[in-house]
Write an enzyme that holds these catalytic residues in place. Structure first.
Site, mmCIF file in Angstrom:
data_model
loop_
_atom_site.group_PDB
_atom_site.id
_atom_site.type_symbol
_atom_site.label_atom_id
_atom_site.label_comp_id
_atom_site.label_asym_id
_atom_site.label_seq_id
_atom_site.Cartn_x
_atom_site.Cartn_y
_atom_site.Cartn_z
ATOM 1 N N MET A 189 -24.256 -7.025 5.536
ATOM 2 C CA MET A 189 -25.528 -7.618 5.970
ATOM 3 C C MET A 189 -26.218 -6.763 7.023
ATOM 4 O O MET A 189 -27.437 -6.839 7.176
ATOM 5 C CB MET A 189 -25.305 -9.046 6.481
ATOM 6 C CG MET A 189 -25.017 -10.045 5.378
ATOM 7 S SD MET A 189 -26.280 -10.081 4.058
ATOM 8 C CE MET A 189 -27.723 -10.632 4.965
ATOM 9 N N VAL A 217 -20.669 -9.634 -0.089
ATOM 10 C CA VAL A 217 -21.123 -9.095 1.188
ATOM 11 C C VAL A 217 -20.465 -9.800 2.371
ATOM 12 O O VAL A 217 -20.149 -10.984 2.297
ATOM 13 C CB VAL A 217 -22.669 -9.194 1.285
ATOM 14 C CG1 VAL A 217 -23.134 -10.629 1.384
ATOM 15 C CG2 VAL A 217 -23.232 -8.370 2.421
ATOM 16 N N CYS A 218 -20.244 -9.029 3.426
ATOM 17 C CA CYS A 218 -19.811 -9.570 4.713
ATOM 18 C C CYS A 218 -20.719 -8.933 5.763
ATOM 19 O O CYS A 218 -21.827 -8.514 5.435
ATOM 20 C CB CYS A 218 -18.328 -9.294 4.981
ATOM 21 S SG CYS A 218 -17.901 -7.555 5.188
ATOM 22 N N ARG A 219 -20.283 -8.841 6.972
ATOM 23 C CA ARG A 219 -21.145 -8.290 8.022
ATOM 24 C C ARG A 219 -21.368 -6.781 7.853
ATOM 25 O O ARG A 219 -22.492 -6.310 7.911
ATOM 26 C CB ARG A 219 -20.553 -8.580 9.394
ATOM 27 C CG ARG A 219 -21.428 -8.108 10.530
ATOM 28 C CD ARG A 219 -20.885 -8.573 11.858
ATOM 29 N NE ARG A 219 -21.730 -8.114 12.936
ATOM 30 C CZ ARG A 219 -21.284 -7.797 14.126
ATOM 31 N NH1 ARG A 219 -19.997 -7.897 14.392
ATOM 32 N NH2 ARG A 219 -22.103 -7.392 15.055
#
Length: 115
Positions: A95, A67-69
């Site tokens: 996220m 996961v990233c932003r």
């Protein structure tokens, strides 16, 4: 870790709805993004450090969410990790989607705020 954009569409994907609130995921965001809020059981390995920290990826029989932003950086990471033989999937929406779904967040400085 350079993956052509046309290859990024081929990466395995999962959604926050398919992940348990306490899922172990790998968060590849920068330290300031991590401090603002992350999943409770996430492992923090910033994208730039990923190649040198592969031994810290969870040892599990399950597919590991990355996961990233919002899903862009994690898509590139998943493409690269898949080429290295790892069973990983991009967490669609990142996220931001995690937070929008009402999933639990932890922050380094009290209240967590991702968006």
């Amino acid at each position: 870790m350079s993956i052509p954009s046309d290859r990024q569409s081929e990466v395995p994907v999962t959604t926050v709805e398919h992940l348990a609130d306490d899922a172990v995921i790998v968060d590849i965001r920068e330290p300031n993004e991590w401090a603002a809020g992350h999943a409770p059981n996430a492992i923090h390995i910033p994208l730039g450090e990923l190649p040198s920290r592969l031994d810290e990826l969870p040892d599990t029989d399950d597919t590991v969410g990355i996961v990233c932003r919002s899903g862009g950086r994690s898509s590139r990471a998943v493409a690269w990790l898949t080429q290295q033989g790892f069973d990983v999937a991009n967490v669609e929406g990142g996220m931001r989607a995690w937070q929008s779904a009402g999933k639990p967040l932890e922050g380094e400085h009290g209240d967590a705020f991702v968006l």
